[in-house]
Design an enzyme around this catalytic site. Structure first.
Site, PDB file in Angstrom:
ATOM      1  N   LYS A   1     104.963  79.880   3.890  1.00 53.16           N
ATOM      2  CA  LYS A   1     103.862  79.085   3.329  1.00 53.16           C
ATOM      3  C   LYS A   1     103.050  78.454   4.459  1.00 53.16           C
ATOM      4  O   LYS A   1     101.820  78.504   4.453  1.00 53.16           O
ATOM      5  CB  LYS A   1     104.423  77.986   2.437  1.00 53.16           C
ATOM      6  CG  LYS A   1     103.417  76.898   2.055  1.00 53.16           C
ATOM      7  CD  LYS A   1     104.001  75.825   1.171  1.00 53.16           C
ATOM      8  CE  LYS A   1     104.706  74.745   1.893  1.00 53.16           C
ATOM      9  NZ  LYS A   1     103.846  73.720   2.524  1.00 53.16           N
ATOM     10  N   ASN A   2     103.755  77.897   5.437  1.00 51.29           N
ATOM     11  CA  ASN A   2     103.070  77.115   6.472  1.00 51.29           C
ATOM     12  C   ASN A   2     102.432  77.970   7.556  1.00 51.29           C
ATOM     13  O   ASN A   2     101.798  77.443   8.468  1.00 51.29           O
ATOM     14  CB  ASN A   2     104.029  76.077   7.068  1.00 51.29           C
ATOM     15  CG  ASN A   2     104.340  74.980   6.066  1.00 51.29           C
ATOM     16  OD1 ASN A   2     103.693  74.888   5.020  1.00 51.29           O
ATOM     17  ND2 ASN A   2     105.337  74.172   6.362  1.00 51.29           N
TER      18      ASN A   2
ATOM     19  N   CYS B   1     100.812  61.164   1.402  1.00 52.01           N
ATOM     20  CA  CYS B   1     101.624  61.803   0.358  1.00 52.01           C
ATOM     21  C   CYS B   1     102.950  61.047   0.339  1.00 52.01           C
ATOM     22  O   CYS B   1     103.149  60.073   1.049  1.00 52.01           O
ATOM     23  CB  CYS B   1     101.829  63.290   0.660  1.00 52.01           C
ATOM     24  SG  CYS B   1     102.874  63.578   2.071  1.00 52.01           S
TER      25      CYS B   1
ATOM     26  N   ARG C   1     100.280  60.388   6.836  1.00 56.21           N
ATOM     27  CA  ARG C   1      99.707  61.680   7.221  1.00 56.21           C
ATOM     28  C   ARG C   1      98.277  61.566   7.790  1.00 56.21           C
ATOM     29  O   ARG C   1      97.328  62.141   7.284  1.00 56.21           O
ATOM     30  CB  ARG C   1      99.735  62.661   6.048  1.00 56.21           C
ATOM     31  CG  ARG C   1     101.036  62.786   5.303  1.00 56.21           C
ATOM     32  CD  ARG C   1     102.154  63.414   6.089  1.00 56.21           C
ATOM     33  NE  ARG C   1     101.940  64.797   6.402  1.00 56.21           N
ATOM     34  CZ  ARG C   1     102.225  65.837   5.604  1.00 56.21           C
ATOM     35  NH1 ARG C   1     102.693  65.583   4.408  1.00 56.21           N
ATOM     36  NH2 ARG C   1     102.020  67.072   5.990  1.00 56.21           N
TER      37      ARG C   1
ATOM     38  N   ASP D   1     111.395  69.807   7.923  1.00 54.85           N
ATOM     39  CA  ASP D   1     111.368  70.417   6.582  1.00 54.85           C
ATOM     40  C   ASP D   1     112.735  70.893   6.122  1.00 54.85           C
ATOM     41  O   ASP D   1     112.865  71.341   4.992  1.00 54.85           O
ATOM     42  CB  ASP D   1     110.383  71.590   6.555  1.00 54.85           C
ATOM     43  CG  ASP D   1     108.957  71.122   6.718  1.00 54.85           C
ATOM     44  OD1 ASP D   1     108.077  71.957   6.966  1.00 54.85           O
ATOM     45  OD2 ASP D   1     108.718  69.893   6.620  1.00 54.85           O
TER      46      ASP D   1
ATOM     47  N   ARG E   1     105.151  74.502  -5.297  1.00 51.67           N
ATOM     48  CA  ARG E   1     104.213  74.529  -4.168  1.00 51.67           C
ATOM     49  C   ARG E   1     104.759  75.367  -3.026  1.00 51.67           C
ATOM     50  O   ARG E   1     104.008  75.929  -2.239  1.00 51.67           O
ATOM     51  CB  ARG E   1     103.942  73.101  -3.675  1.00 51.67           C
ATOM     52  CG  ARG E   1     103.238  72.227  -4.662  1.00 51.67           C
ATOM     53  CD  ARG E   1     102.789  70.941  -4.037  1.00 51.67           C
ATOM     54  NE  ARG E   1     102.023  71.213  -2.822  1.00 51.67           N
ATOM     55  CZ  ARG E   1     101.481  70.267  -2.055  1.00 51.67           C
ATOM     56  NH1 ARG E   1     101.626  69.002  -2.382  1.00 51.67           N
ATOM     57  NH2 ARG E   1     100.799  70.566  -0.974  1.00 51.67           N
TER      58      ARG E   1
HETATM   59  C1  EPZ Z   1     102.973  70.633   8.987  1.00 54.32           C
HETATM   60  O1  EPZ Z   1     102.362  69.436   8.514  1.00 54.32           O
HETATM   61  C2  EPZ Z   1     103.665  71.256   7.790  1.00 54.32           C
HETATM   62  N1  EPZ Z   1     102.694  71.595   6.764  1.00 54.32           N
HETATM   63  C3  EPZ Z   1     104.710  70.277   7.231  1.00 54.32           C
HETATM   64  O2  EPZ Z   1     105.396  70.936   6.175  1.00 54.32           O
HETATM   65  C4  EPZ Z   1     105.707  69.963   8.336  1.00 54.32           C
HETATM   66  O3  EPZ Z   1     106.635  69.010   7.853  1.00 54.32           O
HETATM   67  C5  EPZ Z   1     104.980  69.403   9.564  1.00 54.32           C
HETATM   68  O4  EPZ Z   1     103.962  70.349   9.989  1.00 54.32           O
HETATM   69  C6  EPZ Z   1     105.908  69.146  10.726  1.00 54.32           C
HETATM   70  O5  EPZ Z   1     106.563  70.304  11.083  1.00 54.32           O
HETATM   71  C7  EPZ Z   1     101.963  72.735   6.906  1.00 54.32           C
HETATM   72  O6  EPZ Z   1     102.097  73.461   7.882  1.00 54.32           O
HETATM   73  C8  EPZ Z   1     101.003  73.060   5.815  1.00 54.32           C
HETATM   74  P1  EPZ Z   1     102.050  67.328  11.884  1.00 54.32           P
HETATM   75  P2  EPZ Z   1     101.328  68.638   9.471  1.00 54.32           P
HETATM   76  O7  EPZ Z   1     100.591  67.266  12.128  1.00 54.32           O
HETATM   77  O8  EPZ Z   1     100.496  69.599  10.212  1.00 54.32           O
HETATM   78  C9  EPZ Z   1     101.634  62.658  12.669  1.00 54.32           C
HETATM   79  C10 EPZ Z   1     106.294  71.198   4.033  1.00 54.32           C
HETATM   80  O9  EPZ Z   1     107.210  70.629   3.420  1.00 54.32           O
HETATM   81  N2  EPZ Z   1     100.215  62.974  12.879  1.00 54.32           N
HETATM   82  O10 EPZ Z   1     102.925  68.033  12.877  1.00 54.32           O
HETATM   83  O11 EPZ Z   1     100.649  67.609   8.660  1.00 54.32           O
HETATM   84  C11 EPZ Z   1     102.004  62.740  11.191  1.00 54.32           C
HETATM   85  O12 EPZ Z   1     101.742  61.511  10.550  1.00 54.32           O
HETATM   86  C12 EPZ Z   1     105.299  70.396   4.841  1.00 54.32           C
HETATM   87  O13 EPZ Z   1     106.118  72.457   4.049  1.00 54.32           O
HETATM   88  C13 EPZ Z   1      99.360  61.970  13.312  1.00 54.32           C
HETATM   89  O14 EPZ Z   1      99.774  60.832  13.530  1.00 54.32           O
HETATM   90  O15 EPZ Z   1     102.359  67.935  10.459  1.00 54.32           O
HETATM   91  C14 EPZ Z   1     103.464  63.050  11.211  1.00 54.32           C
HETATM   92  O16 EPZ Z   1     104.182  61.839  11.358  1.00 54.32           O
HETATM   93  C15 EPZ Z   1     105.589  68.899   4.790  1.00 54.32           C
HETATM   94  N3  EPZ Z   1      98.044  62.270  13.487  1.00 54.32           N
HETATM   95  C16 EPZ Z   1     103.631  63.892  12.461  1.00 54.32           C
HETATM   96  O17 EPZ Z   1     102.458  63.649  13.272  1.00 54.32           O
HETATM   97  C17 EPZ Z   1      97.535  63.515  13.249  1.00 54.32           C
HETATM   98  O18 EPZ Z   1      96.318  63.736  13.435  1.00 54.32           O
HETATM   99  C18 EPZ Z   1     103.758  65.372  12.178  1.00 54.32           C
HETATM  100  O19 EPZ Z   1     102.547  65.801  11.666  1.00 54.32           O
HETATM  101  C19 EPZ Z   1      98.419  64.524  12.794  1.00 54.32           C
HETATM  102  C20 EPZ Z   1      99.753  64.233  12.627  1.00 54.32           C
END
Ligand code: EPZ
Length: 420
Positions: free
Chosen positions: A22-23, A118, A123, A307, A399
């Site tokens: 998915k990701n 969420c 996020r 995850d 989802r």
């Molecule tokens: C991706 O989310 C995945 N989603 C998430 O999977 C996964 O948990 C996550 O990466 C971490 O591996 C998809 O790929 C669609 P991040 P993403 O940006 O990109 C902070 C699932 O269950 N952050 O690496 O949103 C954020 O708050 C989902 O399949 C900032 O502070 O993850 C978080 O604490 C859930 N500022 C951390 O970084 C930003 O601009 C990780 O976020 C971006 C992120």
């Protein structure tokens, strides 16, 4: 709202087909915005999030047409007719933010709703926005929307991510592919889904180096062209079913899975008494004897994936001994704990860590799903519990897990969906 009813205590035996990630699929679909030619994606899972991304791309003028009749090959094409990503679509799926970089790169403007938070956290997308500003974008936040323009086009930049954000890396890599000049993204995320996106962009004519190293160097090109790309298998779906097989004491072949994407999960599961072994057509899960309490800490790839945290925590809830499970990525990713406690688990959350003391068995109960991976952990708990478990709000599961109850039932689980 549909529910899933599980009568636990039956070991899983047989095989489960692992679908496309998915990701990986979601950013790959957003990459369809980067070319006026056709992008064909194979091994795309049939999930609610894919449908949401399809409707978002349609809003931009990009048609997503199924090829063949299995619904897993999608052909993306068309001219961009709108650069607006509306709130009513974005609020359903945060990954919608991944259209921002491509729209800016192609059209030099974009109006994308802020995704909002969420269940698992606030996020923010500040790293996405700061990176795009470094590439020359002008960004204003107004009425819940990101108004971004790049009148002179995006230009290459040196970007150091303070955190190896998956989404920011994907957005910035896609934007840089069509920027003028060289972009370096330091401290880039290294998840397999990032590599998969990069390989697809390279097939489309992008010039990207440093895959898997944490530093990506992208030389912008004028245009990207048609390509065909197959999505990698879903490592989190793989890990989820591995926990399901392990907690029931069964042995299952996860067909199509790639063990090389799960090194940290394999290591932790091995310590817990569960063997993941690579076979020619997938990964076999077998439990040696009992389950042993084993600590785990979530980290960016190649560390233990956030995850997989909820699913592993459930496994530990019936292990011998105790385990400390620490969540370092999201600020609120223990929503499953209260529901598991209602099933008899012994878990205490202290800040970012949960102390799990193994109990002989869980007992079935009606429980509430809150987010995608928490829902999966409740299903895993139900498979092991004595009695009947009803998981409510299974739209969360839909989802990210295709045909979950069918895959489990085919391995002997007593599970059915109750239309609600
Ligand atoms: C991706 O989310 C995945 N989603 C998430 O999977 C996964 O948990 C996550 O990466 C971490 O591996 C998809 O790929 C669609 P991040 P993403 O940006 O990109 C902070 C699932 O269950 N952050 O690496 O949103 C954020 O708050 C989902 O399949 C900032 O502070 O993850 C978080 O604490 C859930 N500022 C951390 O970084 C930003 O601009 C990780 O976020 C971006 C992120």
């Amino acid at each position: 709202m549909d529910k899933i009813r599980i009568r636990g205590g039956r070991p899983l035996h047989g095989e489960i087909m692992i679908g496309g990630a998915k990701n990986a699929s979601l950013p790959l679909m957003a990459a369809g915005l980067l070319t006026e030619e056709r992008l064909v994606l194979g091994n795309v899972p049939r999930l609610a999030d894919i449908d949401t991304m399809t409707s978002l791309l349609a809003q931009h003028g990009i048609a997503v047409d199924p090829v063949g009749n299995d619904g897993r090959t999608l052909s993306l094409g068309g001219a961009i007719t709108s650069t607006e990503a509306p709130y009513d679509i974005v609020r359903k799926m945060r990954a919608s933010i991944l259209v921002l970089g491509p729209l800016l790169a192609r059209c030099r403007e974009a109006r994308v709703s802020l995704p909002g938070g969420c269940a698992i956290g606030t996020r923010p997308v500040d790293l996405h926005l700061k990176g795009l500003e470094a590439m020359g974008a002008q960004i204003e936040l107004e009425a819940g929307y990101i108004n971004a323009t790049a009148p002179g086009g995006l230009r290459g930049a040196m970007i150091v991510l303070p955190f190896a954000s998956v989404g920011a890396t994907e957005n910035l890599m896609m934007a840089a592919a069509l920027a003028d000049g060289q972009t370096i993204i330091a401290n880039a995320a290294r998840e397999p889904e990032i590599d998969d996106l990069a390989r697809c962009l390279i097939a489309m004519g992008a010039r990207i180096e440093g895959l898997g190293t944490g530093t990506l160097t992208i030389e912008g090109v004028k245009a990207l062209h048609a390509a065909k790309h197959n999505v990698i298998p879903d490592r989190i779906e793989t890990g989820t079913y591995a926990c399901a097989a392990a907690i029931t004491g069964g042995t299952v072949l996860l067909r199509g899975a790639d063990l090389s994407h799960l090194a940290a999960v394999r290591s932790v599961m091995d310590s817990a008494g569960v063997e993941l072994t690579a076979e020619p057509d997938g990964v076999r899960v077998t439990r040696r004897n009992g389950l042993h309490g084993t600590d785990a800490m979530t980290e960016p790839y190649p560390g233990f994936p956030t995850d997989m945290q909820a699913q592993f925590l459930v496994l530990m809830s019936v292990a011998q001994g105790a385990a400390m499970v620490t969540e370092t990525i999201f600020e609120n990713r223990f929503m499953h704990v209260s529901e598991l406690t209602r099933m008899g688990a012994s878990i205490n959350v202290h800040g970012a860590s949960a102390i799990v003391r193994g109990v002989p068995s869980l007992s079935g109960a009606p429980v509430m799903a809150t987010d995608l991976r928490a829902s999966a952990s409740l299903v895993i708990a139900g498979l092991a519990a004595h009695g009947e478990t009803i998981v409510n709000r299974v739209y969360h599961l839909d989802r990210g897990y295709e045909a979950l109850e069918q895959k489990l039932a085919a391995c002997g689980a007593d599970v059915e969906r109750i239309a609600g």
